[in-house]
Design an enzyme around this catalytic site. Sequence first.
Site, PDB file in Angstrom:
ATOM      1  N   LYS A   1       0.843  -1.215   0.000  1.00 39.37           N
ATOM      2  CA  LYS A   1       0.000   0.000   0.000  1.00 39.37           C
ATOM      3  C   LYS A   1       0.869   1.252   0.000  1.00 39.37           C
ATOM      4  O   LYS A   1       0.644   2.191  -0.757  1.00 39.37           O
ATOM      5  CB  LYS A   1      -0.913   0.028   1.216  1.00 39.37           C
ATOM      6  CG  LYS A   1      -1.917  -1.098   1.309  1.00 39.37           C
ATOM      7  CD  LYS A   1      -2.870  -0.939   2.506  1.00 39.37           C
ATOM      8  CE  LYS A   1      -2.104  -0.930   3.810  1.00 39.37           C
ATOM      9  NZ  LYS A   1      -1.500  -2.246   4.145  1.00 39.37           N
TER      10      LYS A   1
ATOM     11  N   LYS B   1      -1.705   9.012   6.644  1.00 41.19           N
ATOM     12  CA  LYS B   1      -1.827   7.675   7.254  1.00 41.19           C
ATOM     13  C   LYS B   1      -2.178   7.902   8.717  1.00 41.19           C
ATOM     14  O   LYS B   1      -1.283   8.085   9.565  1.00 41.19           O
ATOM     15  CB  LYS B   1      -0.544   6.867   7.129  1.00 41.19           C
ATOM     16  CG  LYS B   1      -0.686   5.511   7.857  1.00 41.19           C
ATOM     17  CD  LYS B   1      -0.161   4.345   7.113  1.00 41.19           C
ATOM     18  CE  LYS B   1      -0.389   3.051   7.901  1.00 41.19           C
ATOM     19  NZ  LYS B   1      -0.079   1.847   7.111  1.00 41.19           N
TER      20      LYS B   1
ATOM     21  N   GLY C   1      -4.627   2.984   4.905  1.00 39.07           N
ATOM     22  CA  GLY C   1      -5.072   2.243   6.084  1.00 39.07           C
ATOM     23  C   GLY C   1      -3.930   1.418   6.657  1.00 39.07           C
ATOM     24  O   GLY C   1      -2.919   1.198   5.994  1.00 39.07           O
TER      25      GLY C   1
ATOM     26  N   GLY D   1      -2.853  -2.110   7.430  1.00 38.75           N
ATOM     27  CA  GLY D   1      -3.291  -3.459   7.063  1.00 38.75           C
ATOM     28  C   GLY D   1      -4.438  -3.397   6.058  1.00 38.75           C
ATOM     29  O   GLY D   1      -4.510  -2.500   5.225  1.00 38.75           O
TER      30      GLY D   1
HETATM   31  N1  LIG Z   1       7.094  -3.981  -5.745  1.00 41.03           N
HETATM   32  C1  LIG Z   1       7.932  -4.191  -4.710  1.00 41.03           C
HETATM   33  N2  LIG Z   1       9.171  -4.701  -4.927  1.00 41.03           N
HETATM   34  C2  LIG Z   1      10.021  -4.924  -3.887  1.00 41.03           C
HETATM   35  N3  LIG Z   1       9.731  -4.662  -2.590  1.00 41.03           N
HETATM   36  C3  LIG Z   1       8.500  -4.155  -2.341  1.00 41.03           C
HETATM   37  C4  LIG Z   1       7.554  -3.900  -3.359  1.00 41.03           C
HETATM   38  N4  LIG Z   1       6.427  -3.393  -2.790  1.00 41.03           N
HETATM   39  C5  LIG Z   1       6.667  -3.347  -1.471  1.00 41.03           C
HETATM   40  N5  LIG Z   1       7.910  -3.774  -1.183  1.00 41.03           N
HETATM   41  C6  LIG Z   1       8.512  -3.856   0.156  1.00 41.03           C
HETATM   42  O1  LIG Z   1       7.691  -4.732   0.903  1.00 41.03           O
HETATM   43  C7  LIG Z   1       7.477  -4.210   2.224  1.00 41.03           C
HETATM   44  C8  LIG Z   1       5.975  -3.953   2.430  1.00 41.03           C
HETATM   45  O2  LIG Z   1       5.543  -2.960   1.517  1.00 41.03           O
HETATM   46  P1  LIG Z   1       4.635  -1.780   2.071  1.00 41.03           P
HETATM   47  O3  LIG Z   1       5.255  -1.149   3.270  1.00 41.03           O
HETATM   48  O4  LIG Z   1       4.300  -0.886   0.923  1.00 41.03           O
HETATM   49  O5  LIG Z   1       3.348  -2.599   2.528  1.00 41.03           O
HETATM   50  P2  LIG Z   1       2.017  -2.034   3.191  1.00 41.03           P
HETATM   51  O6  LIG Z   1       0.878  -2.738   2.577  1.00 41.03           O
HETATM   52  O7  LIG Z   1       2.020  -0.547   3.110  1.00 41.03           O
HETATM   53  O8  LIG Z   1       2.173  -2.493   4.719  1.00 41.03           O
HETATM   54  P3  LIG Z   1       1.414  -1.907   6.027  1.00 41.03           P
HETATM   55  O9  LIG Z   1       0.196  -2.724   6.192  1.00 41.03           O
HETATM   56  O10 LIG Z   1       2.425  -2.103   7.116  1.00 41.03           O
HETATM   57  O11 LIG Z   1       1.122  -0.465   5.762  1.00 41.03           O
HETATM   58  C9  LIG Z   1       8.313  -2.940   2.310  1.00 41.03           C
HETATM   59  O12 LIG Z   1       9.589  -3.272   2.832  1.00 41.03           O
HETATM   60  C10 LIG Z   1       8.461  -2.512   0.870  1.00 41.03           C
HETATM   61  O13 LIG Z   1       9.625  -1.749   0.630  1.00 41.03           O
HETATM   62  C1  LIG Z   2       2.383  -3.546  11.837  1.00 43.18           C
HETATM   63  C2  LIG Z   2       1.921  -3.575  10.398  1.00 43.18           C
HETATM   64  N1  LIG Z   2       3.040  -3.164   9.544  1.00 43.18           N
HETATM   65  C3  LIG Z   2       0.750  -2.622  10.156  1.00 43.18           C
HETATM   66  N2  LIG Z   2       1.137  -1.265  10.478  1.00 43.18           N
HETATM   67  C4  LIG Z   2      -0.503  -3.006  10.947  1.00 43.18           C
HETATM   68  C5  LIG Z   2      -1.131  -4.246  10.378  1.00 43.18           C
HETATM   69  C6  LIG Z   2      -2.392  -4.632  11.102  1.00 43.18           C
HETATM   70  C7  LIG Z   2      -2.888  -6.012  10.641  1.00 43.18           C
HETATM   71  C8  LIG Z   2      -4.024  -6.520  11.497  1.00 43.18           C
HETATM   72  C9  LIG Z   2      -4.467  -7.901  11.026  1.00 43.18           C
HETATM   73  O1  LIG Z   2      -4.995  -8.028   9.883  1.00 43.18           O
HETATM   74  O2  LIG Z   2      -4.204  -8.889  11.748  1.00 43.18           O
HETATM   75 MG   LIG Z   3       2.044   0.875   4.572  1.00 41.08          MG
END
Ligand SMILES: Nc1ncnc2c1ncn2[C@@H]1O[C@H](COP(=O)(O)OP(=O)(O)OP(=O)(O)O)[C@@H](O)[C@H]1O
Ligand SMILES: C[C@H](N)[C@H](N)CCCCCC(=O)O
Ligand SMILES: [Mg+2]
Length: 238
Positions: free
Chosen positions: A16, A38, A112, A114
Amino acid sequence: MGNVIFMTGTGTEIGKTVVTSIAALALERLGMSVSVFKPVQTGLAEDGVSFAEQDWYERVAKLPAVEGMYYMEPAMSPHLAAALTGTSIEPERIAERLERLKQRYDVVLVEGAGGLAVPWCERDGRWYMTGDFVRDYRLPAVLVSLSSLGAIHHAVTTAAYADAKGIRLLGLAFNRFQEQDIIDRNNVDMIAALVQLPVLAVVPLLPAVTREELERLAEQWIRQGEAKRWLEVLGVGV
Ligand SMILES: Nc1ncnc2c1ncn2[C@@H]1O[C@H](COP(=O)(O)OP(=O)(O)OP(=O)(O)O)[C@@H](O)[C@H]1O
Ligand SMILES: C[C@H](N)[C@H](N)CCCCCC(=O)O
Ligand SMILES: [Mg+2]
């Protein structure tokens, strides 16, 4: 008055933040003023001090306008991080901040924590979920999904959850896409067909996620029309 896109995903660690960063860079290049918001952040960066998301947006993506509201150290679901830190997450306050951001920016990308079915706080004897906020404030959402094995179930169930909540999904953004894998190629088409949503972006698996890579992808989105499609689904003419 600006437009809001809620950036949700099929879970945590889906991409995300990465997809939101590329979208912000692309929309800025189209002349839009963009804010990333966020509101609920959990977990620290590797330095053990900064909050992971805020830090990443500012240090890696180097976006100019990134805000949060509830910053909690435990890398957990918001409801548990809030309980452990004595934090009271108040959806109304988040909505008020969002209204102010809408006054100042053309587009506000709200990420969001997660997925949609993630609890924030207790309300009237039940858990108030991320999806309840998205529904209550009528935020259109983009669903970020992986394209690898397992993505079909996660995307279809997330879309069903969104439908049940009355949330309007604008489209899909696939992440960590591997062109050479038949599963990835088929999943993009199969998931779009099953949930009947347009594909707004396909982000490849990157060797490293750097500002330069994000910029390259943002430029590609503009050249290939993805960026314009984001605005079209929002009903924003460019
Ligand atoms: N296309 C990609 N190629 C390589 N690494 C990636 C890619 N997309 C995401 N990542 C890496 O994977 C990890 C998770 O990505 P990201 O933080 O965007 O997830 P998220 O869905 O925002 O997580 P959260 O629920 O914690 O907000 C991060 O370390 C990010 O740098
Ligand atoms: C810590 C993580 N990177 C996110 N910020 C929070 C993810 C909440 C997930 C909750 C769940 O689906 O169990
Ligand atoms: Mg994120």
